[in-house]
Design a protein around this motif. Structure first.
Motif, PDB file in Angstrom:
ATOM      1  N   THR A 158      46.046  30.926  38.509  1.00 53.38           N
ATOM      2  CA  THR A 158      47.351  31.458  38.147  1.00 53.38           C
ATOM      3  C   THR A 158      47.459  32.902  38.617  1.00 53.38           C
ATOM      4  O   THR A 158      46.485  33.652  38.602  1.00 53.38           O
ATOM      5  CB  THR A 158      47.602  31.370  36.631  1.00 53.38           C
ATOM      6  OG1 THR A 158      46.759  32.283  35.932  1.00 53.38           O
ATOM      7  CG2 THR A 158      47.361  29.963  36.121  1.00 53.38           C
ATOM      8  N   ASP A 195      49.808  36.540  38.513  1.00 51.43           N
ATOM      9  CA  ASP A 195      50.724  37.331  37.701  1.00 51.43           C
ATOM     10  C   ASP A 195      51.423  38.353  38.583  1.00 51.43           C
ATOM     11  O   ASP A 195      50.806  39.305  39.060  1.00 51.43           O
ATOM     12  CB  ASP A 195      49.906  38.027  36.598  1.00 51.43           C
ATOM     13  CG  ASP A 195      50.712  39.016  35.773  1.00 51.43           C
ATOM     14  OD1 ASP A 195      51.934  39.117  35.975  1.00 51.43           O
ATOM     15  OD2 ASP A 195      50.095  39.704  34.928  1.00 51.43           O
ATOM     16  N   LYS A 227      47.905  40.210  39.896  1.00 53.15           N
ATOM     17  CA  LYS A 227      46.599  39.825  39.390  1.00 53.15           C
ATOM     18  C   LYS A 227      46.442  38.317  39.337  1.00 53.15           C
ATOM     19  O   LYS A 227      47.389  37.597  39.040  1.00 53.15           O
ATOM     20  CB  LYS A 227      46.384  40.396  37.978  1.00 53.15           C
ATOM     21  CG  LYS A 227      46.285  41.916  37.935  1.00 53.15           C
ATOM     22  CD  LYS A 227      45.816  42.390  36.573  1.00 53.15           C
ATOM     23  CE  LYS A 227      45.574  43.903  36.563  1.00 53.15           C
ATOM     24  NZ  LYS A 227      45.011  44.347  35.272  1.00 53.15           N
ATOM     25  N   GLN A 228      45.222  37.875  39.633  1.00 49.63           N
ATOM     26  CA  GLN A 228      44.880  36.490  39.334  1.00 49.63           C
ATOM     27  C   GLN A 228      44.410  36.444  37.889  1.00 49.63           C
ATOM     28  O   GLN A 228      43.563  37.225  37.475  1.00 49.63           O
ATOM     29  CB  GLN A 228      43.790  35.974  40.266  1.00 49.63           C
ATOM     30  CG  GLN A 228      43.456  34.502  40.021  1.00 49.63           C
ATOM     31  CD  GLN A 228      42.516  33.932  41.065  1.00 49.63           C
ATOM     32  OE1 GLN A 228      42.555  34.321  42.233  1.00 49.63           O
ATOM     33  NE2 GLN A 228      41.668  33.009  40.661  1.00 49.63           N
ATOM     34  N   ARG A 229      44.982  35.555  37.101  1.00 51.91           N
ATOM     35  CA  ARG A 229      44.676  35.439  35.683  1.00 51.91           C
ATOM     36  C   ARG A 229      44.021  34.085  35.398  1.00 51.91           C
ATOM     37  O   ARG A 229      44.233  33.119  36.130  1.00 51.91           O
ATOM     38  CB  ARG A 229      45.955  35.539  34.853  1.00 51.91           C
ATOM     39  CG  ARG A 229      46.786  36.787  35.069  1.00 51.91           C
ATOM     40  CD  ARG A 229      46.232  37.972  34.328  1.00 51.91           C
ATOM     41  NE  ARG A 229      47.173  39.096  34.316  1.00 51.91           N
ATOM     42  CZ  ARG A 229      46.898  40.278  33.772  1.00 51.91           C
ATOM     43  NH1 ARG A 229      45.732  40.488  33.191  1.00 51.91           N
ATOM     44  NH2 ARG A 229      47.789  41.252  33.811  1.00 51.91           N
ATOM     45  N   ASP A 273      51.196  41.819  26.747  1.00 51.17           N
ATOM     46  CA  ASP A 273      50.352  42.040  27.928  1.00 51.17           C
ATOM     47  C   ASP A 273      48.917  42.230  27.467  1.00 51.17           C
ATOM     48  O   ASP A 273      48.587  43.227  26.812  1.00 51.17           O
ATOM     49  CB  ASP A 273      50.863  43.274  28.674  1.00 51.17           C
ATOM     50  CG  ASP A 273      50.097  43.547  29.966  1.00 51.17           C
ATOM     51  OD1 ASP A 273      49.039  42.914  30.193  1.00 51.17           O
ATOM     52  OD2 ASP A 273      50.551  44.400  30.756  1.00 51.17           O
ATOM     53  N   SER A 274      48.047  41.300  27.817  1.00 47.01           N
ATOM     54  CA  SER A 274      46.665  41.335  27.340  1.00 47.01           C
ATOM     55  C   SER A 274      45.854  42.467  27.953  1.00 47.01           C
ATOM     56  O   SER A 274      44.726  42.718  27.523  1.00 47.01           O
ATOM     57  CB  SER A 274      45.977  39.998  27.624  1.00 47.01           C
ATOM     58  OG  SER A 274      46.037  39.678  29.004  1.00 47.01           O
ATOM     59  N   ASP A 275      46.400  43.162  28.946  1.00 44.76           N
ATOM     60  CA  ASP A 275      45.732  44.360  29.446  1.00 44.76           C
ATOM     61  C   ASP A 275      45.894  45.532  28.483  1.00 44.76           C
ATOM     62  O   ASP A 275      45.206  46.546  28.611  1.00 44.76           O
ATOM     63  CB  ASP A 275      46.293  44.759  30.813  1.00 44.76           C
ATOM     64  CG  ASP A 275      45.911  43.781  31.914  1.00 44.76           C
ATOM     65  OD1 ASP A 275      44.947  43.010  31.721  1.00 44.76           O
ATOM     66  OD2 ASP A 275      46.567  43.788  32.970  1.00 44.76           O
TER      67      ASP A 275
END
Length: 562
Positions: free
Chosen positions: A88, A90, A254-256, A324-326
């Motif tokens: 996935t 982002d 980003k690749q998530r 946002d998990s960042d």
């Protein structure tokens, strides 16, 4: 209009004889025939699903500017043939570094959302070009520049305004008229909205697409294109932005990790944070595993009662934990865990309505205050499959119709930052989706791929329509998997959307069966209403011998294959 567009698109992309093959062995489903045709053109040139999905997004930047484009962001779920799970990507927009939690506060009160949308402050750094570049570098087959050719042809050669686009222009003409760049594209010289059938030539966008095709993604994030974005948002006549050239240059897609969960005999894989939509999709369907939906069927009041109750539970968790998990801890594993969702589903009764619904306590959760977002229903979804078996499911957006109503380089700039929760804290606890510099706002976008027991993709599905997106996707999944409908018929099913404790039956020809059920739902304890809903879904399903596509009858969308 739709028939003429479809005929032209198919003539461009697929020889007539190829339409005799049924089912299709490769396909693109999109909300505009010209976008789908651009993707199929890549497949015909030997490209794969990644090439097709990229060309579709770029073409939709031209012909569906009210919904998506290179001035916005997107989320991509991609299955490479032979893989055990999808990758996935982002491409969600980011807030400028100088943005603070009080960005949309006016003293102690949040700014009026309608007033916050137009202008520069609502614009996040666009992510679609970076996302396409990252995903294409890892999975694409055709040269980067080739992906841009259909979009360049549409922009320079011109395209006709569809009825749907005409309605959007008419609805947004006041804000579109505030800046010359937007007015020139979408309004007549006297300020009236351009009508359906009017031809638009977008030479500035053609030049931008040519530059990025030749120079690569950094051409978009540096130099004249980036300067044009920054100048536009900082010089906006309303709500000027703090965005800088450094903000644009620093953007990274980003690749998530995918978010996957079993559902009966299948496995659902979707997008994780910053999307809360995919997690909500999994919640809605898995909370219903204890009920025999197949026996009940789509004509049952009980089926729709259960669906509405499950939405309420999933949306309560979404409001509390999505972000946002960042920047904030999102308890993803806990939210999709089978034991947690079984316990949540046990709260649902087939013969009564839950009096009150609150967020649960999944494993790994921190104390949060549930807070609404402000997603405005627009967006677009498209899917692609190729003959080798690669599958792509991509949702892209500029947020509301025409985003911020600002145009730079011929492309519409998003208003994604109004997807943040305006108040940074409520009831003494922080809001997960509060504004922070460099942060991506929470999203409802839910691009999804479903797998069978053997690990084969059997369904690529997604939708547009703001906070209705998870409900649309969950409804389509249940329609295909439990009710054994075609993807076309599952998409066409009416939608019952839960807005807090209000169940809304869509007010449309498709929604009439649900409207007739409202008295029965009220007897179960529901508060109900019927309103127009902005629904638009697209999908592709595996059938014996190939693939079959579906496109929302509420839209101008089509599925084109060969």
């Amino acid at each position: 209009m739709k028939t003429a567009l479809l005929a032209a698109a198919i003539a461009l992309a697929v020889p007539a004889a190829a339409r005799e093959v049924a089912p299709d062995t490769a396909m693109v489903s999109a909300a505009d025939p010209r976008g789908a045709a651009a993707g199929v053109a890549m497949l015909k040139q030997g490209g794969n699903a990644m090439d097709a999905i990229a060309a579709t997004l770029l073409a939709l930047s031209v012909v569906e500017p009210q919904s998506s484009g290179i001035g916005g962001g997107g989320l991509l779920v991609y299955h490479p043939v032979g893989a055990k799970a999808p990758t996935t990507f982002d491409g969600r927009e980011k807030a400028p570094a100088a943005a603070t939690p009080n960005l949309f506060m006016e003293g102690a009160k949040p700014q009026n959302r309608r007033e916050a949308v137009p202008g520069g402050k609502s614009v996040g750094v666009p992510g679609n070009i970076a996302m396409l570049a990252l995903a294409h570098a890892r999975h694409g087959k055709l040269p980067w520049a080739t992906l841009f050719q259909p979009a360049i042809t549409l922009a320079r050669g011109g395209y006709d305004i569809t009825p749907r686009l005409a309605r959007a222009i008419a609805g947004g003409s006041e804000t579109l008229g505030r800046t010359p760049a937007a007015a020139t594209l979408f309004l007549n010289a006297d300020g009236t909205p351009k009508a359906a059938g009017t031809r638009i030539v977008n030479e500035p966008l053609a030049r931008v697409l040519e530059a990025v095709a030749k120079g690569g993604p950094r051409q978009f994030y540096t130099g004249e294109i980036a300067a044009g974005i920054v100048d536009t948002v900082r010089g906006a006549p309303t709500n000027p932005s703090s965005m800088t050239i450094a903000d644009v240059a620093a953007y990274e897609a980003k690749q998530r990790p995918p978010v996957c969960a079993p559902y009966r005999a299948w496995r659902i894989c979707t997008m994780g944070p910053p999307s809360a939509g995919g997690i909500a999709v999994i919640g809605i369907v898995k909370q219903l595993e204890g009920f025999d939906l197949a026996r009940l069927g789509p004509k049952s009041v009980t089926s729709w009662h259960l669906f509405g109750e499950s939405e309420r539970l999933a949306f309560a968790d979404r409001a509390a934990y999505g972000g946002d998990s960042d920047f904030v801890k999102v308890p993803v594993a806990g939210l999709v865990a089978s034991d947690y969702l079984k316990a949540r589903g046990a709260l649902i009764r087939a013969d009564a309505t839950m009096a009150k619904v609150e967020a649960g306590q999944p494993a790994g959760a921190e104390r949060r205050t549930a807070a609404p977002g402000g997603e405005i229903p627009s967006t677009t979804h498209f899917a692609a499959v190729d003959k080798a078996g690669n599958v792509a499911s991509l949702t892209a957006t500029v947020e509301g119709a025409f985003g911020s109503s600002l145009v730079a380089g011929g492309f519409v700039l998003n208003n994604e930052l109004t997807d943040f929760s305006f108040e940074p804290a409520l009831n003494g606890a922080p809001v997960a989706n509060r504004v922070q510099g460099g942060k991506r706002p929470r999203s409802s976008m839910s691009p999804t791929i479903v797998y069978d027991r053997s690990g084969r993709p059997v369904l690529a599905i997604g939708a547009a329509g703001g906070m209705t997106i998870p409900a649309q996707v969950a409804k389509a999944i249940i329609g295909v998997l439990d009710w054994k409908l075609s993807v076309q018929d599952a998409i066409a099913l009416p939608l019952l959307y839960a807005s807090d404790d209000l169940l809304i039956a869509e007010k449309s020809p498709q929604g009439e069966p649900l409207q007739a059920m409202l008295p029965a739902l009220e007897k179960l304890g529901h508060r109900t209403g019927s309103y127009p809903l902005p629904l638009k879904a697209n999908g592709i399903e595996r059938v014996a011998g190939g693939w079959r596509g579906g496109a929302d009858p509420r839209s101008e969308g089509v599925a084109i294959g060969y």
